[in-house]
Scaffold this active site. Structure first.
Site, PDB file in Angstrom:
ATOM      1  N   GLY A 164       0.655  -1.139   0.068  1.00  0.00           N
ATOM      2  CA  GLY A 164      -0.131   0.082  -0.089  1.00  0.00           C
ATOM      3  C   GLY A 164       0.927   1.293   0.080  1.00  0.00           C
ATOM      4  O   GLY A 164       0.290   2.332   0.344  1.00  0.00           O
ATOM      5  N   ILE A 196     -12.089  -7.179 -10.982  1.00  0.00           N
ATOM      6  CA  ILE A 196     -13.150  -6.391 -10.440  1.00  0.00           C
ATOM      7  C   ILE A 196     -14.504  -7.150 -11.225  1.00  0.00           C
ATOM      8  O   ILE A 196     -14.607  -6.984 -12.530  1.00  0.00           O
ATOM      9  CB  ILE A 196     -13.240  -4.882 -10.767  1.00  0.00           C
ATOM     10  CG1 ILE A 196     -11.936  -4.315 -10.014  1.00  0.00           C
ATOM     11  CG2 ILE A 196     -14.291  -4.207 -10.367  1.00  0.00           C
ATOM     12  CD1 ILE A 196     -11.770  -4.453  -8.506  1.00  0.00           C
ATOM     13  N   HIS A 256      -1.014   0.489 -13.205  1.00  0.00           N
ATOM     14  CA  HIS A 256      -0.172  -0.783 -13.743  1.00  0.00           C
ATOM     15  C   HIS A 256       1.084  -0.520 -14.002  1.00  0.00           C
ATOM     16  O   HIS A 256       1.517   0.620 -14.452  1.00  0.00           O
ATOM     17  CB  HIS A 256      -0.843  -1.369 -15.004  1.00  0.00           C
ATOM     18  CG  HIS A 256      -0.150  -2.562 -15.203  1.00  0.00           C
ATOM     19  ND1 HIS A 256      -0.738  -3.762 -14.610  1.00  0.00           N
ATOM     20  CD2 HIS A 256       0.703  -3.119 -16.260  1.00  0.00           C
ATOM     21  CE1 HIS A 256       0.086  -4.827 -15.353  1.00  0.00           C
ATOM     22  NE2 HIS A 256       0.953  -4.366 -16.136  1.00  0.00           N
TER      23      HIS A 256
END
Ligand code: GAR
Length: 190
Positions: free
Chosen positions: A12, A88, A104
């Site tokens: 993160g 997703i 990405h």
């Protein structure tokens, strides 16, 4: 005010930059951090910034729309993927058409698709002797890494660069640009 949910599966570091960028922002608030990994360090980062967290179960994520209840509690109207490794589901890409962005770690359309994440990408770039790599920010549709490209930035690769070094160079670009691109999209609508 826009309310963002950040989805992340791991460290993160991008999520952290985004949280810092939008702290006390006039139009944008990070309202929820979602992860499919209960031990993901990103959850700790969110808690230490007093941001609500949600851990999702893979089967429920695909087979129910329960997450929409949480989204309505936190007024989520925009989703940011930052190192999130699950595809997703269609009910979300439809409901959030052009409201989900992903980052990405390569210059799409090269080195994208299923299995192309994190170090797998940088190893493939190195193996192909590429002279440059970079990052791509794109809208998310129901296929891995195929939504409309919004922003790209490249970096040079030296012959001696290892996949780890390429990863560092790309991550640095990601940290520089992801928050600003999100801000640009959302403040246009503010
Ligand atoms: C980032 O480099 C991001 O581009 C990549 O995962 C890393 C997450 O790092 N995403 C993908 O590979 C998605 N296909 P972070 O957790 O430190 O932000």
């Amino acid at each position: 005010m826009h309310h963002i949910a950040i989805f992340a599966s791991g460290t993160g570091s991008n999520a952290k930059k985004i949280v810092e960028h939008f702290k006390d922002h006039k139009y944008v608030k990070v309202s929820l951090v979602v992860s499919n990994k209960e031990k993901a360090p990103v959850l700790e980062m969110a808690r230490s910034n007093n941001i609500p967290t949600l851990i999702i179960d893979r089967d429920r994520f695909y087979n129910s729309e329960d997450i929409l209840k949480d989204f309505s509690i936190y007024k989520v109207d925009f989703i940011v993927l930052a190192g999130f490794l699950l595809l997703i589901p269609g009910y979300l890409t439809q409901k959030f058409h052009n409201r989900i962005v992903n980052i990405h770690p390569a210059l799409l359309p090269k080195y994208g698709g299923k299995g192309m994440y994190g170090m797998n990408v940088h190893k493939a770039v190195k193996a192909a002797n590429e002279k440059e790599s970079g990052m791509t920010i794109h809208y998310v549709n129901e296929k891995y890494d195929e939504g409309e490209i919004l922003f790209q930035k490249s970096c040079k690769i030296m012959p001696e660069d290892s996949p780890e070094r390429i990863a560092q160079k790309v991550l640095q670009l990601e940290h520089q640009h992801y928050s600003k691109v999100i801000e640009k999209i959302l403040t246009k609508e503010a």
